[in-house]
Design an enzyme around this catalytic site. Structure first.
Site, PDB file in Angstrom:
ATOM      1  CE  LYS A   1       4.291  -0.010   2.885  1.00 48.51           C
ATOM      2  NZ  LYS A   1       4.491   0.323   4.179  1.00 48.51           N
TER       3      LYS A   1
ATOM      4  NE  ARG B   1       6.366  -5.195  13.240  1.00 46.13           N
ATOM      5  CZ  ARG B   1       6.455  -3.994  13.945  1.00 46.13           C
ATOM      6  NH1 ARG B   1       6.015  -3.897  15.154  1.00 46.13           N
ATOM      7  NH2 ARG B   1       6.784  -3.018  13.010  1.00 46.13           N
TER       8      ARG B   1
END
Length: 471
Positions: free
Chosen positions: A252, A325
């Site tokens: 990130k 996910r």
């Protein structure tokens, strides 16, 4: 208080909300709407009327005044504003939790819904996260208002307290080990059965995507499962438990500061499970949590890797920061291998959901209009706002990369929450499936919601379950 870095649960005995027990000695807390102020003042003794008017009390929403008398404060008055002001602020009267110590009782012309909101807001405002520093708790308690379901309000607040504690605890003390401990403790408290699969056993038992996401961490990835209840319709809750998310090799570049909250989906389904079990709902409950850390090491998941999931679908990894996910995919596949009446997943999944709806409004997806109607009704009853977004089937091709069945991060630039939800639907494959893309964090202090971890959607689901499950 546990020492920092102890690796233990936040509290040996979880903080629990309470109502006042001794109603006979409770002092009145008058709730006065702006349009009822003149009538209220006219009914008061001269000294009280002069005190309130002299202090500028105009019944503005949340404006609190203490009424002095012989021996100290004998009553309090709080403004309830007008309908427009009340529509803008949930739990506006929660600031009254700062009243002097002792028991208080509500007085005023209030609807049942208003009494419910004030009582729930009072309980939620009592929450304190005190693991790392001493925080003064309120010594004021509220008598259960007339007509309110005390057991239900206390269960909702207790479940929310659990969710907040889990999210607020930093990753050093809330990694997969500690999340497992909290999960097992919850199961034990209510006589539920708990099962844990971790480390290389995930591969042996066919949870390859959970293993792939979490294998780089020295704290092993794991699947947590809880079963409670032996009769009634079945509900399965699935939660994303990414205890910290660096983004993996696609590290990130921004936004890592809040990534201790990336297990907010797990924390919320655990809080909801507590509500259900505490209330003894006549259902069969199953809770599944995928608990991992997404960190960087030589064996970390790499961009362009292709994973074969538990369901048999292959997934091309185009961003290791789209890991939630993946772990949910294996968990949802497990959830649908046995019959279930209603399946719900919760995850802090996409920034796109925050961009669309902000931090306070929980978006959800379902193809079942009856479930959606039940949830919307439950949201209104429980003061827990949600907003429906579409499983837009024409976007399915966006998550199909060609080289594999699915793409975990298509990089399309549009509808990021929708495409993530479509990805999960491939694994859920259930007509009565609902997915929440929550934020799990309050960015600034708000009434009954201090800055930090917060549950979203759990109370709405709880209130909607009777209609969803035919109870």
């Amino acid at each position: 208080m546990e020492a920092v870095g102890s690796g233990q649960l936040a509290k040996d005995t979880p903080m629990v909300p309470v109502f006042a027990e001794d109603a006979a000695v409770a002092r009145p807390l008058y709730v006065v709407a702006a349009d009822a102020l003149d009538d209220f003042l006219a009914a008061q003794p001269d000294t009280v009327r002069e005190w309130l008017t002299g202090s500028g009390f105009a019944a503005a929403l949340g404006d609190l005044r203490l009424i002095p008398g012989a021996g100290g404060v004998v009553a309090a008055v709080v403004g309830y504003g007008n309908a427009a002001a009340r529509a803008r602020t949930r739990f506006a009267l929660a600031k009254a939790v700062g009243l002097p110590a002792g028991a208080w009782r509500l007085e005023g012309e209030l609807t049942q819904a208003q009494r419910d909101e004030i009582a729930l807001g009072w309980l939620l405002a009592q929450y304190r996260f005190d693991r790392y520093r001493r925080v003064k708790a309120s010594e004021a308690t509220l008598v259960l208002p007339e007509g309110c379901d005390g057991a239900r309000l206390l269960a909702m607040a207790a479940g929310e307290y659990l969710t907040r504690d889990l999210i607020n605890t930093p990753a050093q003390d809330m990694g997969p080990d500690q999340l497992e401990a909290a999960f097992v403790a919850l199961a034990t408290r209510f006589g539920a059965r708990a099962k844990v699969v971790k480390g290389d056993a995930l591969l042996e038992q066919n949870f390859p995507m959970i293993h792939a996401v979490g294998r780089a961490s020295p704290r092993e990835p794991r699947l947590l499962e809880l079963h409670w209840g032996n009769a009634g319709p079945s509900l399965t809750l699935v939660g994303k438990g990414v205890c910290f998310d660096t983004g993996g090799l696609n590290i990130k570049t921004a936004g890592m500061l809040l990534m201790k909250k990336d297990m907010g989906g797990a924390a919320t389904v655990m809080g909801l499970a507590q509500m259900i079990m505490q209330l003894g709902l006549p259902i069969r409950l199953r809770v599944i949590v995928a608990a991992v850390e997404n960190v960087i090491a030589g064996n970390a998941l790499k961009p362009k890797d292709i994973l074969t999931s538990r369901k048999g679908l292959t997934v091309e990894i185009n961003d290791t920061d789209a890991e939630g996910r993946l772990v949910l995919g294996d968990a949802l596949a497990l959830a649908t291998e046995t019959p279930v009446d209603v399946l719900i997943s919760m995850a802090t999944l996409t920034g796109a959901a925050r961009t669309a709806l902000g931090p306070d409004l929980a978006p959800y997806y379902t193809d079942d209009t009856e479930m959606a109607a039940a949830l919307e009704s439950g949201a209104a009853q429980s003061f827990d706002p949600v907003w429906r977004l579409p499983f837009h089937t024409p976007y399915e091709h966006i998550i199909e990369p060609g080289i594999a069945d699915l793409d975990n991060a298509p990089g399309w630039g549009f509808a990021g929450s929708v495409t993530a939800a479509l990805f999960l639907r491939r694994f859920a494959d259930h007509p009565r499936y609902m997915h929440f893309d929550i934020y799990g964090h309050t960015p600034a202090d708000a009434p009954a919601r201090p800055k930090g971890g917060v549950g979203q959607g759990a109370r709405a689901i709880l209130a909607g379950l009777p209609a969803m499950l035919g109870l």
